[in-house]
Design an enzyme around this catalytic site. Structure first.
Site, PDB file in Angstrom:
ATOM      1  N   GLU A 107      10.430 122.465  -3.805  1.00 48.67           N
ATOM      2  CA  GLU A 107       9.809 123.691  -3.298  1.00 48.67           C
ATOM      3  C   GLU A 107      10.774 124.878  -3.340  1.00 48.67           C
ATOM      4  OE1 GLU A 107       7.680 125.312   0.784  1.00 48.67           O
ATOM      5  OE2 GLU A 107       8.296 123.225   0.609  1.00 48.67           O
ATOM      6  N   ASP A 108      12.064 124.632  -3.106  1.00 48.74           N
ATOM      7  CA  ASP A 108      12.995 125.742  -2.905  1.00 48.74           C
ATOM      8  C   ASP A 108      14.026 125.924  -4.005  1.00 48.74           C
ATOM      9  OD1 ASP A 108      11.782 126.354  -0.512  1.00 48.74           O
ATOM     10  OD2 ASP A 108      13.062 125.012   0.626  1.00 48.74           O
TER      11      ASP A 108
END
Length: 759
Positions: A107-108
């Site tokens: 996600e990051d």
């Protein structure tokens, strides 16, 4: 996670004005452990753990997050590391710990699931993907976002409960650093969500250690003053009662040893939230709880648990309302323990104390501390995909029971927000434990009824429920159940579903299933009624009714299926005239949506009535709607036509036309093809199947329904107008008497309407 990063992604401020915390750079991040220490922790409880995989995950996550920082100023990698550390305390399997280290990289960072799969294998990729997907949703409202996120969480954890373990550890670390978020409103939103969703879920899978800490941190944020007050009182109590606690523990140990029982006795730490909850539930003050000491007695076997209970109850007087045996009847999350409370021995001050005591085996204690994580082991690497399998220690424990029930609710087509409300209801409530006649334990929220019990056993059992026996005695379905009740569900394949049943049900599963059944029955009722009306109208108009013809008219009606058309007619959303014109363009089109009698019926008044001059236009007055067999008169009109009334027509009496306009008319004795219209205004109870019932009564008398129109609908009653086609007044009177005799009919009266002309 995206929705939870509030605790670590809201900027880089090193201090929080509202809490005046010291800067993060002056201390080690919360939960930070070194690589070697993490591996050693896992190897301590799983010597066969893949050390290389753990090391690779540690290094991969640290490099992937690079220079990212949290709101506290800590390196971002400290967060997944802390999550992994929390899971090692639960002795989670190595795959779960690796997932914790990697849970935010997709996600990051630039990493992808394919990268994870290539480096760490399918199982780790599937778990990381499951955790990642929970945060990839953006909806318009915060309420809908929460509901949708919760739905995704439930679905994911129903596939593999380890996803929930990572999620809970992730939330716990974010809550531990919640104070770094500068906005109080955001902190409270996160705390409220944690209290309403994550803490109850942790409790339902038995991870009480996480549940209690989540509750306490949330409570501190949501009610800081109350939390501070209770904390001060609790600290003061503990400071002044250390001697008494030690004294009581020694007396308890001495009594157990005297009876040959080897036990480990510890005092239980009280948390402010648990104190506050007990004060609220029991409606007592802190002082009334302050003298309750809490001890935990750990023994080797189940027999020792009951032996210890006997010793305790023999020596001290028990408090009956405080006794629960969760060994004989475990909670759904496999929590097993005996809870009791006694009036203990006098302290050194001479005052007798109330003592709360939990008795359990060491194995039960392990389960109570670690929950679902205590019941899983890693498959042999050569045995498939490496997914974990459940170790069912004693019987029927299913860690997926709660997620499965919640998934079923969400998949039943419920509105997500409403399903979320029901889910919270089930998660929050204290439970009762009831039994089937075959001794199967059914856990339900406190306040549940036999109807909830039936649906908890199986959806089919609930759908067929017509009553219930509680402890051998038949009771109303609204009766609240208590722990220990034996419930026998009385069933029938043709069980009705009264609309009020939804109010009798307490659980979300039962309410959802009842609502679904009601909708289905209403749909079937409207479908049957719509078809009956359509067939009557088409037959009366000497037009062929066929599903093929209706299908060809779908486009003109703006409907997708034949069933949609018939249901719309049954609901009175679509006038039957529109269907006639869609199937037979030009056959009938009335702006009022009613059937034009003369154009769709072979009703020829002149052929059925004697005394008329040949060639004269005849109009049947709808104010009285005379039927064959009734005494009638004709009134000459200014245009030369004749309007036919009954001799008793009130409108005719009010108009009082001149005597020279009156004609003496009468119906012919027998006219096989002659029919006439009559209108009935009816009030019935608002319930399932009532309209179909009335249509069935009318059909039994050989009467056709020309049109039906709803006038008013309330919660209790429905008013509607029926236009029927009858042969004579005798047939009409018999039919009307039959309608009035129906138990659901409040009133049925013959009324007038608009005039119909012969063309």
């Amino acid at each position: 996670m995206a929705e939870e990063k509030a605790a670590g992604e809201d900027g880089n401020a090193s201090t929080t004005p509202e809490t005046n915390k010291p800067t993060a750079r002056s201390r080690q991040p919360i939960g930070f452990i070194r690589q070697v220490e993490l591996v050693d922790r896992v190897k301590a409880y799983d010597p066969d753990a893949d050390e290389d995989q753990l090391n690779r995950a540690y290094v991969y996550a640290m490099k992937a997050h690079g220079g990212q920082t949290r709101a506290s100023g800590d390196p971002y990698f400290s967060h997944p590391l802390a999550v992994a550390a929390i899971l090692t305390q639960l002795r989670a399997d190595p795959a779960t710990v690796v997932t914790a280290l990697l849970h935010d990289v997709v996600e990051d960072t630039d990493a992808t699931i394919d990268d994870i799969r290539r480096i760490f294998g399918d199982e780790i990729a599937r778990l990381v993907d499951g955790v990642t997907k929970l945060s990839q949703i953006e909806l318009r409202s915060e309420a809908s976002k929460q509901a949708e996120n919760f739905r995704k969480l439930v679905v994911a954890m129903a596939d593999d409960v380890r996803v929930l373990l990572v999620k809970l550890a992730d939330r716990l670390h974010n809550m531990r650093t919640l104070h770094y978020i500068p906005k109080a409103e955001k902190r409270q939103r996160i705390a409220r969500e944690t209290m309403e969703i994550y803490a109850p879920l942790a409790g339902r899978i038995g991870v009480h250690r996480i549940r209690e800490e989540l509750e306490d941190i949330s409570f501190r944020e949501l009610s800081n003053d109350v939390h501070a007050t209770i904390s001060e009182r609790l600290a003061d109590l503990q400071k002044h009662s250390v001697g008494s606690v030690v004294e009581l523990a020694n007396v308890l140990r001495e009594q157990l040893t005297r009876h040959g029982l080897k036990a480990q006795i510890t005092s239980r730490e009280k948390r402010p939230y648990s104190i506050w909850r007990k004060m609220t539930q029991k409606n007592v003050s802190f002082d009334e709880l302050a003298d309750i000491y809490a001890f935990r007695v750990l023994v080797d076997t189940v027999d020792d648990c009951y032996a210890a209970l006997g010793v305790i109850h023999t020596n001290w007087r028990m408090i009956p309302t405080e006794f629960d045996d969760y060994i004989s009847a475990p909670k759904p999350n496999n929590y097993r323990s005996i809870h009791t409370a006694v009036i203990g021995p006098p302290s050194s001050s001479g005052q007798r104390q109330r003592i709360e005591i939990q008795i359990r085996t060491f194995e039960m204690h392990e389960t109570a501390e670690r929950g679902v994580a205590a019941h899983w082991q890693y498959k042999d690497p050569g045995d498939g995909d490496g997914r974990m399998v459940e170790i069912v220690a004693r019987g029927q424990y299913d860690p997926y029971e709660t997620p499965r029930r919640l998934v079923e609710m969400f998949q039943a087509g419920e509105d997500p927000d409403e399903a979320l409300r029901y889910a919270k209801l089930e998660l929050f409530q204290d439970q009762v434990f009831c039994f089937t006649p075959k001794s199967r334990v059914i856990a339900l929220p406190k306040g549940s009824t036999p109807l909830d019990f039936a649906y908890a056993v199986h959806t089919d059992v609930g759908d067929q429920c017509i009553g219930a026996k509680i402890n051998g005695v038949q009771r109303p379905l609204r009766t609240p159940l208590n722990t220990g009740d034996v419930v026998e569900v009385l069933r029938s394949e043709n069980a009705p579903v009264p609309a009020e049943w939804e109010s009798l049900a307490y659980t979300g599963k039962a309410r959802s299933a009842i609502r679904r059944r009601i909708k289905k029955m209403q749909y079937n009722e409207h479908l049957a009624l719509g078809r009956s009306i359509a067939e009557s109208v088409f037959t009366g108009a000497h037009l062929e009714f066929s599903l093929k013809g209706v299908r060809e008219g779908l486009k003109r009606l703006g409907k997708k299926t034949v069933e949609d058309v018939l249901v719309s007619i049954g609901r009175d959303d679509l006038a039957v005239n529109e269907l006639v014109e869609a199937v037979y363009p030009g056959a009938s089109l009335e702006s009022r949506g009613e059937i034009r009698a003369a154009s769709l019926r072979e009703f020829r008044p002149r052929a059925a009535i004697s005394g008329l001059t040949p060639g004269v236009t005849v109009k049947i007055a709808r104010c009285c709607a005379p039927l064959p067999g009734e005494r009638i008169v004709g009134i000459r009109q200014d245009n030369g036509g004749v309007k036919v009334h009954t001799i008793y027509c009130e409108t005719l009496a009010q108009e009082d036309p001149p005597q020279d306009r009156w004609l003496d008319l009468k119906w012919r004795e027998r006219e096989e093809d002659a029919t006439a219209f009559a209108r009935i205004t009816t009030t019935v109870r608002n319930g399932l199947g009532v309209l179909s019932e009335i249509a069935g009564v009318i059909a039994r008398y050989g009467v056709s329904i020309a049109n039906i129109r709803l006038q008013n609908r309330s919660e209790e009653f429905v008013d509607f107008i029926l236009d029927v086609e009858v042969k004579d007044t005798r047939q009409f009177s018999q039919m009307l008497a039959g309608v009035r005799a129906s138990p659901n009919v409040i009133n049925a009266e013959r009324t007038g309407g608009e005039d119909h002309d012969e063309l």
